[in-house]
Design an enzyme around this catalytic site. Structure first.
Site, PDB file in Angstrom:
ATOM      1  N   LYS A 186      53.469  38.099  25.663  1.00  7.75           N
ATOM      2  CA  LYS A 186      53.829  38.159  27.085  1.00  7.75           C
ATOM      3  C   LYS A 186      53.636  36.761  27.650  1.00  7.75           C
ATOM      4  O   LYS A 186      52.522  36.340  27.951  1.00  7.75           O
ATOM      5  CB  LYS A 186      52.948  39.155  27.847  1.00  7.75           C
ATOM      6  CG  LYS A 186      53.524  39.480  29.207  1.00  7.75           C
ATOM      7  CD  LYS A 186      52.503  39.645  30.298  1.00  7.75           C
ATOM      8  CE  LYS A 186      51.907  38.401  30.799  1.00  7.75           C
ATOM      9  NZ  LYS A 186      52.792  37.453  31.498  1.00  7.75           N
ATOM     10  N   GLU A 238      37.279  25.964  39.956  1.00 10.49           N
ATOM     11  CA  GLU A 238      38.182  25.172  39.122  1.00 10.49           C
ATOM     12  C   GLU A 238      39.252  24.596  40.063  1.00 10.49           C
ATOM     13  O   GLU A 238      39.966  25.354  40.718  1.00 10.49           O
ATOM     14  CB  GLU A 238      38.807  26.116  38.091  1.00 10.49           C
ATOM     15  CG  GLU A 238      39.529  25.431  36.989  1.00 10.49           C
ATOM     16  CD  GLU A 238      40.060  26.427  35.963  1.00 10.49           C
ATOM     17  OE1 GLU A 238      40.369  27.586  36.310  1.00 10.49           O
ATOM     18  OE2 GLU A 238      40.190  26.023  34.802  1.00 10.49           O
ATOM     19  N   CYS A 297      42.601  23.455  31.638  1.00  6.79           N
ATOM     20  CA  CYS A 297      41.284  24.111  31.628  1.00  6.79           C
ATOM     21  C   CYS A 297      40.200  23.116  31.245  1.00  6.79           C
ATOM     22  O   CYS A 297      39.042  23.299  31.580  1.00  6.79           O
ATOM     23  CB  CYS A 297      41.309  25.267  30.645  1.00  6.79           C
ATOM     24  SG  CYS A 297      41.852  24.750  29.007  1.00  6.79           S
TER      25      CYS A 297
HETATM   26  N1  LIG Z   1      40.421  28.060  27.928  1.00 12.99           N
HETATM   27  C1  LIG Z   1      41.675  27.758  27.645  1.00 12.99           C
HETATM   28  O1  LIG Z   1      42.046  27.492  26.513  1.00 12.99           O
HETATM   29  C2  LIG Z   1      42.704  27.738  28.739  1.00 12.99           C
HETATM   30  C3  LIG Z   1      43.941  27.144  28.469  1.00 12.99           C
HETATM   31  C4  LIG Z   1      44.902  27.105  29.494  1.00 12.99           C
HETATM   32  C5  LIG Z   1      44.626  27.659  30.738  1.00 12.99           C
HETATM   33  N2  LIG Z   1      43.409  28.218  30.937  1.00 12.99           N
HETATM   34  C6  LIG Z   1      43.084  28.774  32.253  1.00 12.99           C
HETATM   35  O2  LIG Z   1      44.222  29.468  32.777  1.00 12.99           O
HETATM   36  C7  LIG Z   1      44.231  29.388  34.188  1.00 12.99           C
HETATM   37  C8  LIG Z   1      45.590  28.919  34.652  1.00 12.99           C
HETATM   38  O3  LIG Z   1      46.565  29.716  34.121  1.00 12.99           O
HETATM   39  P1  LIG Z   1      47.229  30.922  34.927  1.00 12.99           P
HETATM   40  O4  LIG Z   1      47.274  30.613  36.383  1.00 12.99           O
HETATM   41  O5  LIG Z   1      48.509  31.237  34.213  1.00 12.99           O
HETATM   42  O6  LIG Z   1      46.175  32.070  34.709  1.00 12.99           O
HETATM   43  P2  LIG Z   1      46.343  33.611  35.071  1.00 12.99           P
HETATM   44  O7  LIG Z   1      45.076  34.266  34.653  1.00 12.99           O
HETATM   45  O8  LIG Z   1      46.832  33.823  36.436  1.00 12.99           O
HETATM   46  O9  LIG Z   1      47.540  34.072  34.109  1.00 12.99           O
HETATM   47  C9  LIG Z   1      47.469  33.959  32.711  1.00 12.99           C
HETATM   48  C10 LIG Z   1      48.434  34.940  32.099  1.00 12.99           C
HETATM   49  O10 LIG Z   1      48.032  36.249  32.464  1.00 12.99           O
HETATM   50  C11 LIG Z   1      49.104  36.903  33.130  1.00 12.99           C
HETATM   51  N3  LIG Z   1      48.506  37.793  34.121  1.00 12.99           N
HETATM   52  C12 LIG Z   1      48.204  37.540  35.421  1.00 12.99           C
HETATM   53  N4  LIG Z   1      47.668  38.633  35.986  1.00 12.99           N
HETATM   54  C13 LIG Z   1      47.609  39.577  35.029  1.00 12.99           C
HETATM   55  C14 LIG Z   1      47.139  40.916  34.991  1.00 12.99           C
HETATM   56  N5  LIG Z   1      46.613  41.511  36.054  1.00 12.99           N
HETATM   57  N6  LIG Z   1      47.231  41.597  33.829  1.00 12.99           N
HETATM   58  C15 LIG Z   1      47.747  41.004  32.748  1.00 12.99           C
HETATM   59  N7  LIG Z   1      48.211  39.763  32.705  1.00 12.99           N
HETATM   60  C16 LIG Z   1      48.136  39.036  33.827  1.00 12.99           C
HETATM   61  C17 LIG Z   1      49.962  35.802  33.691  1.00 12.99           C
HETATM   62  O11 LIG Z   1      51.286  36.249  33.904  1.00 12.99           O
HETATM   63  C18 LIG Z   1      49.869  34.794  32.571  1.00 12.99           C
HETATM   64  O12 LIG Z   1      50.731  35.158  31.523  1.00 12.99           O
HETATM   65  C19 LIG Z   1      43.131  28.412  34.550  1.00 12.99           C
HETATM   66  O13 LIG Z   1      42.003  29.142  34.941  1.00 12.99           O
HETATM   67  C20 LIG Z   1      42.880  27.685  33.235  1.00 12.99           C
HETATM   68  O14 LIG Z   1      41.595  27.137  33.126  1.00 12.99           O
HETATM   69  C21 LIG Z   1      42.451  28.290  29.976  1.00 12.99           C
HETATM   70  O1  LIG Z   2      44.540  24.179  29.800  1.00 16.35           O
HETATM   71  C1  LIG Z   2      43.899  24.205  28.786  1.00 16.35           C
HETATM   72  C2  LIG Z   2      44.395  23.844  27.427  1.00 16.35           C
HETATM   73  C3  LIG Z   2      44.351  22.390  27.265  1.00 16.35           C
HETATM   74  C4  LIG Z   2      44.444  21.947  25.844  1.00 16.35           C
HETATM   75  O2  LIG Z   2      44.622  22.707  24.898  1.00 16.35           O
HETATM   76  O3  LIG Z   2      44.317  20.734  25.681  1.00 16.35           O
END
Ligand SMILES: NC(=O)c1ccc[n+]([C@@H]2O[C@H](COP(=O)([O-])OP(=O)(O)OC[C@H]3O[C@@H](n4cnc5c(N)ncnc54)[C@H](O)[C@@H]3O)[C@@H](O)[C@H]2O)c1
Ligand SMILES: O=CCCC(=O)O
Length: 486
Positions: A181, A388, A291
């Protein structure tokens, strides 16, 4: 290809059991260019019933895919790596269009994302087990690894390619089938990648892709289905928590890559030029929408004024503009909501007495641009130190002693990445043990590396992606007890 040709070349239907659905046959949602706010294209919108059809396909393909020789699985990944590399410019253009990052960063993400495919093509043939004798000498222990089974993979919008290949790569290598997804804000890169896998000969049902504008409804239905064996999620801690609650109902195996609040420590003995160079990457890579982004600059009081001044100068030199313009050093934020949140954090800090060194207000005109911003004199209670930021804003605070610096660094519920600049080797050892993060960069502003285990501690997540550890998330361990001679 030109940008229009790249968009026109995409199949924007759902991909289930090796077949693309006709996007005209169903509801759709639109994908925007964050540089202009204009619609790039529309994509088929999967509902819960499509999610179940995708899971049916994944379940149907699981047994034969698990039995497919590891070398064949690895070769498909290798072919996909070659194809993504050959189409690097198209992937980069598409990512810049749908996500906004500068084209040079999009090219870097293509390399980074493709590398997970190559890495896991090599890991597919290294899944091992063991055979040993139990201490009593009577039983032989045979331990082997098997694919977990059908997985649900949920990815975020900020790295539209790499966050997908970091999950799909190890799942394919391990012999798992999957439902992907992609994010509703940036689904297009996933669709281009799906076409690559289709052409690389990935058997029908192994990868099924269901973009949707109603993520909650679709995933809730899938998570309630006992045939699903694993959830791998990358996204915010808030959504991660709610998915963990749902996953508890079927005791689903979960990998969670969640949010961060990375400290960036600058000690009095740091080479300041290097620290500023590292800060520019740790803060501004992906416009701060990473992130791993440095979220709090924690700087020794004796060098704090010099550090903020140098950082503000370097940041102010960057050109802000469309990522497709090679002169742009910083693209737009993903949408108005995100830009509003970044600005609110800045205004909260200012209202509490902080001082802006550069930037500090949204840029007028089309697109969701926010300037590189440095703020110092942040009071401890400011929201910006706890949340964040996900934008190009660098808040700095000062410390007097190493213990104070460590205390500030660890004063967060998150524990993904951290950075420290110092030339004192003994201190490096102390920091390595004391800073509560999954990834620590010493004298570098980059921790991401496909060969390293990526992931966090505390509320930044569960499990690791990439490195030797990445494939383990998709394998389960089984043991067989063999009686000795009867
Ligand atoms: N730790 C890591 O490796 C990593 C990597 C990239 C991003 N992130 C984190 O992701 C966030 C940014 O990404 P984002 O805004 O897309 O995050 P998000 O949590 O809003 O969405 C992530 C995914 O989940 C889906 N989603 C949203 N609500 C949902 C629900 N209720 N049920 C199921 N799926 C749902 C979104 O459509 C998307 O595909 C930041 O907090 C960032 O730190 C973490
Ligand atoms: O946003 C988090 C992922 C960043 C990375 O893999 O370098």
């Amino acid at each position: 290809m030109t940008q229009h040709e790249v968009i026109r070349s995409l199949n924007t239907g759902l991909y289930i059991n090796g077949v693309w659905t006709d996007p005209q046959d169903r509801r759709s949602f639109s994908v925007e260019d964050p540089s202009t706010g204009e619609i790039l294209t529309t994509v088929a919108d999967a509902g819960p019933e499509d999610g179940i059809a995708a899971l049916d396909a994944a379940v149907g393909a699981q047994e034969s895919w698990a039995a497919t020789p590891p070398r064949v699985r690895g070769d498909i990944l290798r072919q996909a790596f070659e194809a993504v590399t050959a189409k690097a410019e198209d992937f980069a253009t598409l990512m810049t269009l749908e996500m906004g990052k500068p084209i040079a960063e999009a090219r870097a993400e293509v390399n980074y994302g493709a590398e997970f495919l190559r890495w896991f093509s090599e890991e597919a043939v290294r899944i091992s087990g063991r055979y040993s004798t139990a201490p009593d000498g009577k039983t032989r222990l045979l331990v082997h690894k098997r694919p977990v089974g059908p997985c649900l993979l949920i990815t975020p919008w900020n790295f539209p390619l790499a966050m997908v290949t970091r999950k799909v790569g190890p799942a394919i290598a391990a012999g798992c089938t999957m439902v992907l997804k992609p994010p509703s804000l940036t689904p297009l890169t996933s669709l281009m990648l799906t076409q690559v896998f289709h052409e690389a000969g990935l058997p029908p049902g192994v990868l099924n892709v269901v973009p949707t504008a109603s993520s909650g409804r679709l995933t809730e239905r899938l998570l309630a289905d006992g045939r699903l064996r694993k959830l791998s999620f990358t996204g915010s801690t808030e959504v991660g928590r709610s998915l963990l609650r749902l996953a508890a109902n079927t005791v689903l195996r979960c990998s969670m890559e969640l949010g961060g609040n990375a400290p960036f420590l600058v000690f009095e003995d740091a080479v300041l030029d290097h620290a500023v160079e590292g800060a520019m990457i740790a803060k501004l890579r992906n416009m701060g929408e990473a992130c791993t982004a440095a979220n709090r600059f924690i700087v020794h009081e004796s060098v704090a004024a010099d550090f903020s001044g140098m950082l503000a100068e370097a940041m102010a030199r960057l050109m802000v503009g469309s990522g497709l313009d090679p002169a742009s050093g910083l693209g737009p934020l993903i949408d108005e909501k995100s830009r509003g949140k970044v600005d609110a954090l800045v205004q909260d800090a200012v209202n509490r007495g902080a001082t802006i060194r550069t930037g500090g207000a949204s840029i007028d005109g089309p697109g969701y641009f926010y300037p590189p911003t440095v703020i110092d004199g942040i009071p401890p209670e400011a929201d910006i130190l706890r949340e964040e930021i996900f934008g190009p804003v660098a808040p700095t605070v000062t410390f007097a002693t190493e213990d104070q610096a460590i205390g500030l660094a660890n004063d967060t519920e998150y524990g993904l990445a951290g950075y420290a600049y110092t030339r004192d080797f003994e201190r490096v050892l102390r920091l390595t043990e004391a800073i509560e993060v999954g990834m620590l960069g010493i004298n570098t502003g980059v921790v991401s590396n496909p060969a390293a285990p990526f992931g966090g501690v505390k509320q930044s997540g569960l499990g690791r992606e990439g490195g030797l550890e990445g494939i383990e998330e998709y394998l389960e361990t089984r043991y067989v007890g063999l009686a000795g001679a009867m």
